[in-house]
Write a protein that holds these residues in place. Structure first.
Motif, PDB file in Angstrom:
ATOM      1  N   MET A  29       0.771  -1.320  -0.334  1.00  0.00           N
ATOM      2  CA  MET A  29      -0.232  -0.012  -0.206  1.00  0.00           C
ATOM      3  C   MET A  29       0.876   1.269  -0.247  1.00  0.00           C
ATOM      4  SD  MET A  29      -3.238  -0.906   2.606  1.00  0.00           S
ATOM      5  CE  MET A  29      -2.757  -0.976   3.944  1.00  0.00           C
ATOM      6  N   VAL A  30       2.048   0.871   0.674  1.00  0.00           N
ATOM      7  CA  VAL A  30       3.219   2.116   0.536  1.00  0.00           C
ATOM      8  C   VAL A  30       3.190   2.779  -0.302  1.00  0.00           C
ATOM      9  CG1 VAL A  30       4.793   3.395   2.050  1.00  0.00           C
ATOM     10  CG2 VAL A  30       3.794   2.414   3.400  1.00  0.00           C
ATOM     11  N   VAL A  31       3.793   1.316  -1.160  1.00  0.00           N
ATOM     12  CA  VAL A  31       4.503   1.806  -2.498  1.00  0.00           C
ATOM     13  C   VAL A  31       3.157   2.387  -3.185  1.00  0.00           C
ATOM     14  CG1 VAL A  31       5.531   0.304  -4.662  1.00  0.00           C
ATOM     15  CG2 VAL A  31       6.382  -0.477  -2.131  1.00  0.00           C
ATOM     16  N   THR A  32       2.560   1.713  -3.814  1.00  0.00           N
ATOM     17  CA  THR A  32       1.832   1.995  -4.469  1.00  0.00           C
ATOM     18  C   THR A  32       1.036   3.278  -4.210  1.00  0.00           C
ATOM     19  OG1 THR A  32       0.382  -0.299  -4.570  1.00  0.00           O
ATOM     20  CG2 THR A  32      -1.436   1.773  -5.416  1.00  0.00           C
ATOM     21  N   GLY A  33       1.005   3.678  -2.992  1.00  0.00           N
ATOM     22  CA  GLY A  33       0.715   5.822  -2.397  1.00  0.00           C
ATOM     23  C   GLY A  33       1.864   6.617  -2.951  1.00  0.00           C
ATOM     24  N   PHE A  34       2.906   5.328  -2.631  1.00  0.00           N
ATOM     25  CA  PHE A  34       4.417   6.232  -3.600  1.00  0.00           C
ATOM     26  C   PHE A  34       4.521   6.645  -5.112  1.00  0.00           C
ATOM     27  CE2 PHE A  34       8.564   6.513  -4.636  1.00  0.00           C
ATOM     28  CZ  PHE A  34       8.814   7.363  -4.354  1.00  0.00           C
ATOM     29  N   THR A  35       4.780   6.051  -5.515  1.00  0.00           N
ATOM     30  CA  THR A  35       3.950   5.866  -7.082  1.00  0.00           C
ATOM     31  C   THR A  35       3.454   6.290  -7.855  1.00  0.00           C
ATOM     32  OG1 THR A  35       3.305   3.844  -7.037  1.00  0.00           O
ATOM     33  CG2 THR A  35       5.593   4.142  -7.194  1.00  0.00           C
ATOM     34  N   ASN A  36       1.912   6.169  -7.168  1.00  0.00           N
ATOM     35  CA  ASN A  36       0.639   6.570  -8.207  1.00  0.00           C
ATOM     36  C   ASN A  36       0.554   8.343  -6.849  1.00  0.00           C
ATOM     37  OD1 ASN A  36      -0.468   4.637  -9.011  1.00  0.00           O
ATOM     38  ND2 ASN A  36      -2.033   3.873  -7.319  1.00  0.00           N
ATOM     39  N   ASP A  37       0.928   8.653  -5.712  1.00  0.00           N
ATOM     40  CA  ASP A  37       0.121   9.861  -5.028  1.00  0.00           C
ATOM     41  C   ASP A  37       1.198  10.847  -5.596  1.00  0.00           C
ATOM     42  OD1 ASP A  37      -2.060   8.991  -5.275  1.00  0.00           O
ATOM     43  OD2 ASP A  37      -1.550   8.050  -3.517  1.00  0.00           O
ATOM     44  N   GLY A  68     -29.739   6.853 -22.221  1.00  0.00           N
ATOM     45  CA  GLY A  68     -28.466   6.944 -21.747  1.00  0.00           C
ATOM     46  C   GLY A  68     -28.093   5.454 -21.255  1.00  0.00           C
ATOM     47  N   THR A  69     -28.561   4.435 -21.118  1.00  0.00           N
ATOM     48  CA  THR A  69     -27.875   3.147 -20.564  1.00  0.00           C
ATOM     49  C   THR A  69     -26.409   2.583 -21.803  1.00  0.00           C
ATOM     50  OG1 THR A  69     -29.407   2.087 -21.739  1.00  0.00           O
ATOM     51  CG2 THR A  69     -29.803   2.876 -18.894  1.00  0.00           C
ATOM     52  N   VAL A  70     -25.977   2.343 -21.460  1.00  0.00           N
ATOM     53  CA  VAL A  70     -25.090   1.434 -22.222  1.00  0.00           C
ATOM     54  C   VAL A  70     -25.555  -0.262 -22.998  1.00  0.00           C
ATOM     55  CG1 VAL A  70     -22.739   0.235 -22.320  1.00  0.00           C
ATOM     56  CG2 VAL A  70     -23.030   2.436 -21.018  1.00  0.00           C
ATOM     57  N   GLU A  71     -25.511   0.279 -23.998  1.00  0.00           N
ATOM     58  CA  GLU A  71     -26.092  -1.641 -24.358  1.00  0.00           C
ATOM     59  C   GLU A  71     -24.952  -2.253 -24.680  1.00  0.00           C
ATOM     60  OE1 GLU A  71     -28.305  -1.291 -27.531  1.00  0.00           O
ATOM     61  OE2 GLU A  71     -30.315  -0.405 -26.810  1.00  0.00           O
ATOM     62  N   LYS A  72     -23.848  -1.258 -24.791  1.00  0.00           N
ATOM     63  CA  LYS A  72     -22.821  -2.183 -24.859  1.00  0.00           C
ATOM     64  C   LYS A  72     -21.584  -1.389 -24.958  1.00  0.00           C
ATOM     65  CE  LYS A  72     -20.338  -4.496 -29.162  1.00  0.00           C
ATOM     66  NZ  LYS A  72     -20.073  -4.688 -30.385  1.00  0.00           N
ATOM     67  N   PRO A  73     -20.727  -1.700 -24.071  1.00  0.00           N
ATOM     68  CA  PRO A  73     -19.679  -1.280 -23.605  1.00  0.00           C
ATOM     69  C   PRO A  73     -18.472  -1.029 -24.602  1.00  0.00           C
ATOM     70  CG  PRO A  73     -19.320  -3.115 -22.271  1.00  0.00           C
ATOM     71  CD  PRO A  73     -20.566  -3.783 -23.333  1.00  0.00           C
ATOM     72  N   GLU A  74     -17.604   0.515 -24.227  1.00  0.00           N
ATOM     73  CA  GLU A  74     -16.518   0.390 -25.433  1.00  0.00           C
ATOM     74  C   GLU A  74     -15.016  -0.636 -25.566  1.00  0.00           C
ATOM     75  OE1 GLU A  74     -14.044   4.218 -25.985  1.00  0.00           O
ATOM     76  OE2 GLU A  74     -13.621   3.028 -24.510  1.00  0.00           O
ATOM     77  N   ASN A  75     -14.971  -1.015 -26.478  1.00  0.00           N
ATOM     78  CA  ASN A  75     -13.611  -2.380 -26.228  1.00  0.00           C
ATOM     79  C   ASN A  75     -12.454  -1.589 -27.048  1.00  0.00           C
ATOM     80  OD1 ASN A  75     -12.054  -4.676 -25.988  1.00  0.00           O
ATOM     81  ND2 ASN A  75     -13.334  -5.452 -27.870  1.00  0.00           N
ATOM     82  N   ALA A  76     -11.536  -1.335 -26.050  1.00  0.00           N
ATOM     83  CA  ALA A  76     -10.240  -0.492 -26.097  1.00  0.00           C
ATOM     84  C   ALA A  76      -8.862  -0.976 -25.513  1.00  0.00           C
ATOM     85  CB  ALA A  76     -10.447   0.985 -25.538  1.00  0.00           C
ATOM     86  N   VAL A  77      -8.047  -0.826 -26.299  1.00  0.00           N
ATOM     87  CA  VAL A  77      -7.169  -1.383 -25.467  1.00  0.00           C
ATOM     88  C   VAL A  77      -6.103  -0.243 -24.984  1.00  0.00           C
ATOM     89  CG1 VAL A  77      -4.087  -1.888 -25.872  1.00  0.00           C
ATOM     90  CG2 VAL A  77      -6.018  -2.697 -27.563  1.00  0.00           C
ATOM     91  N   MET A  78      -6.008  -0.722 -23.127  1.00  0.00           N
ATOM     92  CA  MET A  78      -5.631   0.418 -22.680  1.00  0.00           C
ATOM     93  C   MET A  78      -4.185   0.632 -22.276  1.00  0.00           C
ATOM     94  SD  MET A  78      -8.582   1.599 -22.066  1.00  0.00           S
ATOM     95  CE  MET A  78      -8.493   2.979 -20.081  1.00  0.00           C
ATOM     96  N   TRP A  79      -3.454   1.272 -23.329  1.00  0.00           N
ATOM     97  CA  TRP A  79      -1.550   1.575 -23.712  1.00  0.00           C
ATOM     98  C   TRP A  79      -1.292   1.944 -22.312  1.00  0.00           C
ATOM     99  CZ3 TRP A  79       1.378   4.938 -24.729  1.00  0.00           C
ATOM    100  CH2 TRP A  79       0.686   6.047 -25.709  1.00  0.00           C
ATOM    101  N   GLY A  80      -1.622   2.666 -21.971  1.00  0.00           N
ATOM    102  CA  GLY A  80      -1.342   3.899 -21.001  1.00  0.00           C
ATOM    103  C   GLY A  80      -1.424   3.369 -19.793  1.00  0.00           C
ATOM    104  N   LYS A  81      -2.692   2.398 -19.560  1.00  0.00           N
ATOM    105  CA  LYS A  81      -1.888   1.794 -18.106  1.00  0.00           C
ATOM    106  C   LYS A  81      -1.307   1.404 -18.124  1.00  0.00           C
ATOM    107  CE  LYS A  81      -7.207   1.756 -17.020  1.00  0.00           C
ATOM    108  NZ  LYS A  81      -8.211   1.317 -16.140  1.00  0.00           N
ATOM    109  N   TRP A  82      -0.626   0.741 -19.310  1.00  0.00           N
ATOM    110  CA  TRP A  82       0.276  -0.520 -19.314  1.00  0.00           C
ATOM    111  C   TRP A  82       1.636  -0.248 -19.046  1.00  0.00           C
ATOM    112  CZ3 TRP A  82       4.010  -1.385 -23.288  1.00  0.00           C
ATOM    113  CH2 TRP A  82       4.707  -2.415 -23.262  1.00  0.00           C
ATOM    114  N   VAL A  83       1.770   0.967 -19.782  1.00  0.00           N
ATOM    115  CA  VAL A  83       2.718   2.256 -19.076  1.00  0.00           C
ATOM    116  C   VAL A  83       3.122   2.943 -17.504  1.00  0.00           C
ATOM    117  CG1 VAL A  83       3.320   4.720 -19.915  1.00  0.00           C
ATOM    118  CG2 VAL A  83       2.386   3.731 -22.079  1.00  0.00           C
ATOM    119  N   ASN A  84       2.010   3.213 -17.396  1.00  0.00           N
ATOM    120  CA  ASN A  84       1.804   3.331 -15.600  1.00  0.00           C
ATOM    121  C   ASN A  84       2.763   2.094 -15.430  1.00  0.00           C
ATOM    122  OD1 ASN A  84       1.331   6.082 -15.938  1.00  0.00           O
ATOM    123  ND2 ASN A  84      -1.119   5.468 -15.413  1.00  0.00           N
TER     124      ASN A  84
END
Length: 136
Positions: A29-37, A68-84
């Motif tokens: 938790m400390v490491v996650t807080g340090f890197t994210n925050d 306004g309800t989502v019938e089909k969610p977006e399908n995406a490659v979240m490459w930014g999270k991988w970079v993080n």
């Protein structure tokens, strides 16, 4: 059987392992807080305010109904999270490297054991035996 289980649980190794697991969770938790925050806002500042976790390649858009309800969610490659994740790994690895380096400096150097007194070689012993046999 209950007594054996009690003896197993109460051994030092099991208790040490339990303490280590709990501490590992807290350190995580400390490491996650340090890197994210702390570190990621600094990285974001130097990259022009970009938040890598939002970067993605959309493969198919979300389908939203008229209400306004989502019938089909977006399908995406979240490459930014991988970079993080890679940046987090580099930051944590560097900090751990510094900690281990500092720890190694505090350890006392091992004293070298004095060399064992060098005795006669095998050839010298054989020569002595030969000479003794000749005398007899």
């Amino acid at each position: 059987m209950l007594k054996e289980f009690k003896n197993f649980i109460m051994t030092g190794n099991v208790i040490d392992l339990a303490v280590a697991v709990i501490l590992a969770g807290a350190v995580g938790m400390v490491v996650t807080g340090f890197t994210n925050d702390i570190m990621m806002p600094i990285v974001g500042h130097f990259t022009g305010g970009v938040d890598f976790s939002d970067l993605k390649i959309v493969l198919s858009e979300a389908i939203v109904a008229a209400d306004g309800t989502v019938e089909k969610p977006e399908n995406a490659v979240m490459w930014g999270k991988w970079v993080n994740a890679i940046i987090n790994l580099i930051i944590v690895g560097f900090v751990l490297f510094l900690i281990v380096k500092a720890y190694n400096k505090t350890k006392k150097p091992k004293e070298e054991k004095p060399a064992a007194p060098k005795g006669p070689t095998q050839e010298e012993l054989l020569i002595e035996i030969r000479d003794e046999l000749r005398k007899k």
